[in-house]
Design an enzyme around this catalytic site. Structure first.
Site, PDB file in Angstrom:
ATOM      1  N   LYS A 157       0.646  -1.414   0.061  1.00  0.00           N
ATOM      2  CA  LYS A 157       0.042  -0.126   0.192  1.00  0.00           C
ATOM      3  C   LYS A 157       1.072   1.533  -0.125  1.00  0.00           C
ATOM      4  O   LYS A 157       0.591   2.283  -0.879  1.00  0.00           O
ATOM      5  CB  LYS A 157      -0.832  -0.401   1.631  1.00  0.00           C
ATOM      6  N   GLN A 212      -5.562  -1.647   9.517  1.00  0.00           N
ATOM      7  CA  GLN A 212      -4.822  -3.258   8.782  1.00  0.00           C
ATOM      8  C   GLN A 212      -5.490  -4.919   9.987  1.00  0.00           C
ATOM      9  O   GLN A 212      -5.804  -4.399  10.739  1.00  0.00           O
ATOM     10  CB  GLN A 212      -3.320  -3.187   8.857  1.00  0.00           C
ATOM     11  N   ASP A 233     -11.724   1.971   2.993  1.00  0.00           N
ATOM     12  CA  ASP A 233     -12.204   0.121   2.904  1.00  0.00           C
ATOM     13  C   ASP A 233     -13.658   0.108   3.130  1.00  0.00           C
ATOM     14  O   ASP A 233     -13.676  -1.025   2.486  1.00  0.00           O
ATOM     15  CB  ASP A 233     -11.095   0.098   4.086  1.00  0.00           C
TER      16      ASP A 233
HETATM   17  N1  GUN Z   1      -6.839  -7.108   5.607  1.00  0.00           N
HETATM   18  C1  GUN Z   1      -6.516  -8.172   4.127  1.00  0.00           C
HETATM   19  N2  GUN Z   1      -6.645  -7.359   3.755  1.00  0.00           N
HETATM   20  C2  GUN Z   1      -7.316  -5.961   4.016  1.00  0.00           C
HETATM   21  C3  GUN Z   1      -7.616  -5.295   3.709  1.00  0.00           C
HETATM   22  O1  GUN Z   1      -8.387  -5.124   2.208  1.00  0.00           O
HETATM   23  N3  GUN Z   1      -8.146  -4.070   3.912  1.00  0.00           N
HETATM   24  C4  GUN Z   1      -7.407  -4.018   5.288  1.00  0.00           C
HETATM   25  N4  GUN Z   1      -7.820  -2.777   6.355  1.00  0.00           N
HETATM   26  N5  GUN Z   1      -7.219  -4.976   6.105  1.00  0.00           N
HETATM   27  C5  GUN Z   1      -7.140  -6.160   5.336  1.00  0.00           C
END
Ligand code: GUN
Length: 280
Positions: free
Chosen positions: A49, A92, A115
């Protein structure tokens, strides 16, 4: 042999467009990622990211809360909600033990919830009216659209009922007049269901569990899983032996994962634009 649904190429195109749009801006969008663990997989996701943000010229901050109590993270979220320079905030997942996921996600300002995990935004998704959309389902839809794969009337069997992928994906597919069926670890006769599917979307994290007897000839295969096989090589939920029977398939790596990150950037840019409108 099916056609590869090239998530990397598709994501690169999206990132190039974003990069050009962001280059025009004086104040840049900024993403903040909260982490609470030292988990290896999460570290890789967060690093990806960060790289993607840097590539398109977006600001990026990772705030780590490896041992702080829930109340400290809630306070930080409150500050981030009020910080004008912050466009998007994500936490996350999975969280470390002892933290209340739903409560923390509820602390994010829904307008910065890039998200789309805030309960309010998930509720809006049920009505087909979100401002953002969860990144993995949105990325899958974008990839299928890019290759002109029609969804109307299609039987789509999803394996995995997570809040991040399976559940929101049902809503996205319904919006497009597909017929989604969601399966999980307690589903009886999984194979009988997947064998009928026009599109199989697997998000279990069980390396290569879907073998060719689960698939009908000409099916579209979408693999959300990412794990390592017995040789330590990256692989998905779908065994590559299935590709021959498919009409289209997403590779692992360079399939859905790349699209997820690209959609996070798109959502963050949209949050930035919305913030601009509010402050105008
Ligand atoms: N953990 C696995 N996939 C994701 C995601 O798309 N966003 C977040 N915040 N955590 C994750």
């Amino acid at each position: 042999m099916g056609v590869i649904l090239d998530g990397k190429a598709c994501a690169t195109k999206i990132k190039e467009e974003l990069k050009n749009q962001i280059a025009e801006l004086y104040i840049k969008p900024h993403l903040v990622v909260i982490t609470t663990t030292d988990d290896e997989a999460s570290k890789v996701y967060v690093r990806n990211k960060k790289r993607a943000c840097e590539y398109v010229g977006m600001g990026f901050t990772n705030l780590e809360f490896k041992s702080e109590p829930q109340s400290h993270i809630e306070e930080a979220l409150n500050r981030l909600n009020n910080a004008k320079g912050v466009s998007g905030v994500i936490i996350q997942l999975p969280l470390r033990k002892g933290l209340d996921e739903c409560k923390l996600l509820s602390c994010i300002d829904p307008q910065k919830d890039v998200d789309n995990f805030h309960p309010l935004n998930l509720g809006l998704l049920m009505r087909g009216m979100t401002s953002f959309s969860p990144c993995t389902p949105k990325g899958i839809m974008r990839l299928l659209d890019t290759y002109g794969i029609g969804l109307e009337g299609k039987l789509c069997v999803i394996i995995g009922r997570s809040n991040i992928v399976g559940k929101p994906l049902v809503m996205e597919l319904l919006k497009r007049n597909a017929t989604p069926v969601i399966c999980h670890s307690h589903t009886k006769n999984l194979k009988d269901l997947t064998k009928q599917a026009d599109i199989v979307i697997s998000a279990t994290g069980q390396a290569k569990m879907i073998t060719s007897e689960y698939i009908k000839e000409g099916a579209v295969l979408v693999d959300v899983g990412i794990s390592r096989d017995s040789d330590g090589k990256l692989c998905g939920d779908i065994d590559p032996s299935c590709y021959e029977k498919s009409s289209y398939y997403t590779p692992v790596p360079n399939g859905v994962g790349q699209m997820t990150v690209a959609m996070l950037l798109v959502n963050c840019y949209e949050a930035y634009r919305m913030g601009e409108l509010i402050h105008e």
